[in-house]
Design an enzyme around this catalytic site. Structure first.
Site, mmCIF file in Angstrom:
data_model
loop_
_atom_site.group_PDB
_atom_site.id
_atom_site.type_symbol
_atom_site.label_atom_id
_atom_site.label_comp_id
_atom_site.label_asym_id
_atom_site.label_seq_id
_atom_site.Cartn_x
_atom_site.Cartn_y
_atom_site.Cartn_z
ATOM 1 N N GLY A 65 43.582 51.336 45.885
ATOM 2 C CA GLY A 65 44.490 50.191 46.004
ATOM 3 C C GLY A 65 43.726 48.880 45.877
ATOM 4 N N TYR A 87 -0.013 30.284 50.309
ATOM 5 C CA TYR A 87 0.662 30.042 49.026
ATOM 6 C C TYR A 87 0.031 28.833 48.351
ATOM 7 C CZ TYR A 87 4.646 29.351 45.845
ATOM 8 O OH TYR A 87 5.445 29.215 44.754
ATOM 9 N N ARG A 108 46.076 41.835 50.026
ATOM 10 C CA ARG A 108 46.262 41.029 51.231
ATOM 11 C C ARG A 108 44.941 40.536 51.816
ATOM 12 N NH1 ARG A 108 50.352 45.333 53.861
ATOM 13 N NH2 ARG A 108 49.309 46.640 52.307
ATOM 14 N N GLU A 165 59.608 53.409 53.717
ATOM 15 C CA GLU A 165 58.662 52.295 53.714
ATOM 16 C C GLU A 165 59.346 51.028 54.196
ATOM 17 O OE1 GLU A 165 55.300 52.520 53.089
ATOM 18 O OE2 GLU A 165 55.908 54.620 53.213
ATOM 19 N N TYR A 212 1.918 29.939 62.059
ATOM 20 C CA TYR A 212 2.440 30.767 60.973
ATOM 21 C C TYR A 212 1.385 31.738 60.459
ATOM 22 C CZ TYR A 212 3.984 32.248 56.388
ATOM 23 O OH TYR A 212 4.317 33.028 55.312
ATOM 24 N N ASN A 255 44.627 45.634 56.491
ATOM 25 C CA ASN A 255 45.227 45.093 55.279
ATOM 26 C C ASN A 255 44.844 43.638 55.026
ATOM 27 O OD1 ASN A 255 46.674 47.513 54.642
ATOM 28 N ND2 ASN A 255 48.064 47.005 56.314
ATOM 29 N N ARG A 299 9.439 38.023 60.321
ATOM 30 C CA ARG A 299 10.098 38.283 59.038
ATOM 31 C C ARG A 299 9.666 39.644 58.498
ATOM 32 N NH1 ARG A 299 8.339 33.263 55.927
ATOM 33 N NH2 ARG A 299 9.327 34.392 54.212
ATOM 34 N N ASN A 320 -7.371 35.858 69.257
ATOM 35 C CA ASN A 320 -6.556 34.757 69.768
ATOM 36 C C ASN A 320 -6.261 33.784 68.631
ATOM 37 O OD1 ASN A 320 -5.528 33.366 72.378
ATOM 38 N ND2 ASN A 320 -6.491 31.753 71.168
ATOM 39 N N ASN A 328 54.598 56.079 60.435
ATOM 40 C CA ASN A 328 53.699 56.974 59.706
ATOM 41 C C ASN A 328 52.301 56.373 59.728
ATOM 42 O OD1 ASN A 328 52.391 58.616 57.836
ATOM 43 N ND2 ASN A 328 53.260 57.544 56.062
HETATM 44 C C1 UD1 Z 1 50.846 53.394 53.765
HETATM 45 C C2 UD1 Z 1 52.063 54.316 53.804
HETATM 46 C C3 UD1 Z 1 52.905 53.991 55.034
HETATM 47 C C4 UD1 Z 1 52.059 54.103 56.282
HETATM 48 C C5 UD1 Z 1 50.795 53.240 56.163
HETATM 49 C C6 UD1 Z 1 49.868 53.537 57.301
HETATM 50 C C7 UD1 Z 1 52.593 54.765 51.480
HETATM 51 C C8 UD1 Z 1 53.532 54.467 50.358
HETATM 52 N N1 UD1 Z 1 52.840 54.117 52.623
HETATM 53 O O1 UD1 Z 1 51.297 52.066 53.583
HETATM 54 O O2 UD1 Z 1 53.997 54.876 55.124
HETATM 55 O O3 UD1 Z 1 52.813 53.672 57.400
HETATM 56 O O4 UD1 Z 1 50.091 53.554 54.951
HETATM 57 O O5 UD1 Z 1 48.774 52.659 57.308
HETATM 58 O O6 UD1 Z 1 51.721 55.577 51.347
HETATM 59 N N2 UD1 Z 1 45.935 53.435 47.448
HETATM 60 C C9 UD1 Z 1 45.497 54.075 46.323
HETATM 61 N N3 UD1 Z 1 46.223 53.968 45.174
HETATM 62 C C10 UD1 Z 1 47.377 53.284 45.110
HETATM 63 C C11 UD1 Z 1 47.841 52.627 46.273
HETATM 64 C C12 UD1 Z 1 47.093 52.724 47.441
HETATM 65 O O7 UD1 Z 1 44.448 54.718 46.340
HETATM 66 O O8 UD1 Z 1 47.979 53.254 44.031
HETATM 67 C C13 UD1 Z 1 45.143 53.544 48.681
HETATM 68 C C14 UD1 Z 1 44.718 52.207 49.231
HETATM 69 O O9 UD1 Z 1 43.452 51.833 48.703
HETATM 70 C C15 UD1 Z 1 44.650 52.469 50.731
HETATM 71 C C16 UD1 Z 1 45.657 53.586 50.947
HETATM 72 O O10 UD1 Z 1 45.929 54.131 49.675
HETATM 73 O O11 UD1 Z 1 43.373 52.924 51.128
HETATM 74 C C17 UD1 Z 1 46.939 53.068 51.580
HETATM 75 O O12 UD1 Z 1 47.484 52.072 50.748
HETATM 76 P P1 UD1 Z 1 48.153 50.767 51.365
HETATM 77 O O13 UD1 Z 1 48.605 49.914 50.245
HETATM 78 O O14 UD1 Z 1 47.272 50.169 52.375
HETATM 79 O O15 UD1 Z 1 49.449 51.425 52.039
HETATM 80 P P2 UD1 Z 1 50.334 50.808 53.189
HETATM 81 O O16 UD1 Z 1 51.221 49.761 52.636
HETATM 82 O O17 UD1 Z 1 49.485 50.430 54.334
HETATM 83 CA CA CA Z 2 47.216 50.234 54.668
#
Ligand code: UD1
Ligand code: CA
Length: 499
Positions: A16, A392, A20, A160, A371, A233, A338, A382, A175
């Site tokens: 992802g 340097y 944010r 969601e 230094y 996030n 250092r 000492n 979830n």
């Molecule tokens: C997700 C869940 C939500 C849950 C929440 C818990 C989904 C649709 N929703 O939402 O139900 O309550 O986590 O924290 O799953 N990622 C990918 N590929 C993508 C999109 C995301 O690998 O295409 C990865 C992101 O990098 C991240 C993880 O999946 O590590 C979760 O994605 P994120 O966008 O944070 O999901 P949430 O909106 O938090």
């Molecule tokens: Ca998340």
């Protein structure tokens, strides 16, 4: 490690964009207590003792692969981040054939505990469930998918937040984004997940609705501590996770015998080792691969990075980087060690002293604003106040060597490369441009060499230095036959500017 039959396969979603965070850095690489979020999740994944965890990245998060490396980690590529179900689908080709259980974790939950994942695995097995998922009841469930149950109380689906109506948003059961799956079932159904009509994304939790619809079992593990599964996030949540993990680490050290006068102000990165009976005062920061030996006291405001501090040391308000400190060493206040510094047993490094890429031998003392760079200092030397190794020349760095028992007078400039022999002495204020043989005295600007005339000019027995520790040292360079040395040479403590 690669034994596919040993345990479940962990798939970690990290493709992802993490928009944010408002960062050019992939979200899962942002550090929490000194290590990328993903590294914490990988630690947990490895406790499952299955095949190497499989991390899903996308072209936008390719940097994850570079920074985390391929040691004990496998990668799968999600061509475009179309959603969490698409991420898991992209990983399926890389799942080793023998795998019959898949644990899906997010790369953005650094506070997750191994015990929770283990419990989830055992729960799915004992219920022979298609899916076991972790749920929480967050004080503020905003942002989470909500758990919708049927009339029998079974999990029917996850909705969601983005797709939820008012009534659904009032559901407090969330979830947590941590799942255990029957792998064969995922293989057969993952391609059937339909995109959300509202966002077009492929949601992994849709698998829950699919399992329920076909009469499969979905079980939940209610995790009491919502912080453990909090996904990071944005930067506010990042700071909260930092605080929480810091508190956890610090508490573990206290339970293991470390005294902390003000634990909330102390930062100890994961991976730091602290022996019992160490005392950490307020505001101490210990980072990287640092080790602190028993009975040492690390004073207020000190920062120690990638360094080893021996036993019974006292470090006051100082900064130590990539250095090795022996036992019974005193450092500070306000010293800066250092990278590449080694300080031998019983040595002392005092106020405003800086050392770089140098060895200070056992029992040697360097008090008062001086230094040492690229220098090798023997035992029981000492180093007088204000001494500087002029290492340097504007183009290159040069070494300085000082033999055992040498006595460097206050404000000596050692113009490197230069050797000062064992038992040799330099006069206060001297500028040493040539090697000083063993037992000789160097005085003046530039320093001339001569033999010490009497006992008062000869080397001080090792051990008597201790009595002088803390005093600026002056060898009176009053050689009648040496005009250069006859200039008044003040000791450091006389050196206040005169009007
Ligand atoms: C997700 C869940 C939500 C849950 C929440 C818990 C989904 C649709 N929703 O939402 O139900 O309550 O986590 O924290 O799953 N990622 C990918 N590929 C993508 C999109 C995301 O690998 O295409 C990865 C992101 O990098 C991240 C993880 O999946 O590590 C979760 O994605 P994120 O966008 O944070 O999901 P949430 O909106 O938090
Ligand atoms: Ca998340």
């Amino acid at each position: 490690m690669n034994d596919a039959t040993a345990g479940p396969l962990a798939v970690i979603l990290a493709a992802g964009l993490g928009t944010r965070m408002r960062s050019r850095r992939p979200k899962v690489l942002h550090p929490v207590c000194g290590r990328p979020m993903l590294a914490h999740v990988l630690d947990v994944a490895r406790t499952l003792r299955g095949p190497d965890p499989l991390v899903v990245v996308s072209p936008a998060t390719e940097r994850v692969r570079q920074e985390i490396g391929a040691d004990g980690v496998a990668y799968a590529l999600q061509a475009e981040p179309l959603g969490t179900a698409d991420a898991l689908r992209s990983a399926m080709d890389a799942v080793p054939p023998g795998v019959d259980e898949i644990i899906v974790l997010s790369g953005d939950v650094p506070l997750l505990r191994p015990a929770t994942v283990r419990e989830l695995v055992l729960l799915r097995r004992s219920e022979d469930a298609t899916i076991a998922l972790a749920v929480t009841h967050p004080a503020d469930p905003r942002g989470y998918g909500r758990v919708v149950r049927d009339l029998d109380g079974r999990v029917a689906r996850i909705i969601e937040e983005k797709d939820a109506d008012e009534a659904t948003r009032r559901i407090g059961e969330a979830n947590a984004g941590l799942y255990a799956f029957n792998a064969a079932w995922v293989r057969s159904r993952i391609a059937d997940v339909a995109p959300s009509p509202t966002t077009g994304e492929y949601y992994l939790p849709e698998l829950v609705a699919m399992a329920h619809a076909e009469g499969g079992t979905v079980v939940t593990l209610d995790v009491a501590d919502e912080r453990e599964l909090a996904g990071i996030n944005d930067r506010v949540q990042l700071a909260e996770a930092e605080g929480e993990l810091r508190r956890r680490i610090v508490e573990e050290h206290m339970r293991a015998g470390v005294t902390m006068l003000d634990p909330r102000s102390v930062t100890v990165e994961s991976g730091v080792e602290i022996a019992p009976d160490v005392v950490l005062e307020a505001g101490v920061i210990l980072q990287g691969r640092t080790r602190i030996g028993a009975d040492s006291v690390i004073g207020a405001g000190s920062r120690v990075v990638d360094s080893v501090v021996g036993e019974r040391c006292r470090v006051w308000s100082s900064v130590i980087e990539s250095s090795e400190i022996g036992d019974d060493v005193r450092i500070g206040p306000w010293a800066h060690l250092r990278p590449g510094t080694r300080v031998g047993d019983g040595a002392e490094v005092g106020n405003f002293a800086e050392i770089k890429a140098s060895t200070l031998g056992p029992g040697s003392k360097q008090h008062h604003f001086s230094y040492l760079g690229d220098a090798t200092i023997g035992t029981h030397v000492n180093i007088g106040a204000g001494t500087v190794t002029c290492n340097y020349d504007g183009r290159r760095k040069h070494p300085t060597r000082i033999g055992d028992g040498a006595f460097i007078g206050s404000d000596t400039m050692l113009v490197a490369p230069v050797d000062v022999g064992a038992g040799a002495r330099t006069g206060a204020g001297s500028v040493v441009t040539r090697d000083v043989p063993d037992g000789m005295l160097a005085v003046g600007v530039p320093a001339r060499l001569r033999r010490p005339r009497d006992a008062s000019e000869r080397e001080i027995e090792p051990g008597t230095i201790a009595a002088e520790a803390g005093e600026a040292s002056a060898v009176m360079a009053g050689a009648a036959d040496d005009p250069a040395a006859q200039r008044p040479v003040p000791a450091a403590e006389d050196a206040a500017p005169r009007a």
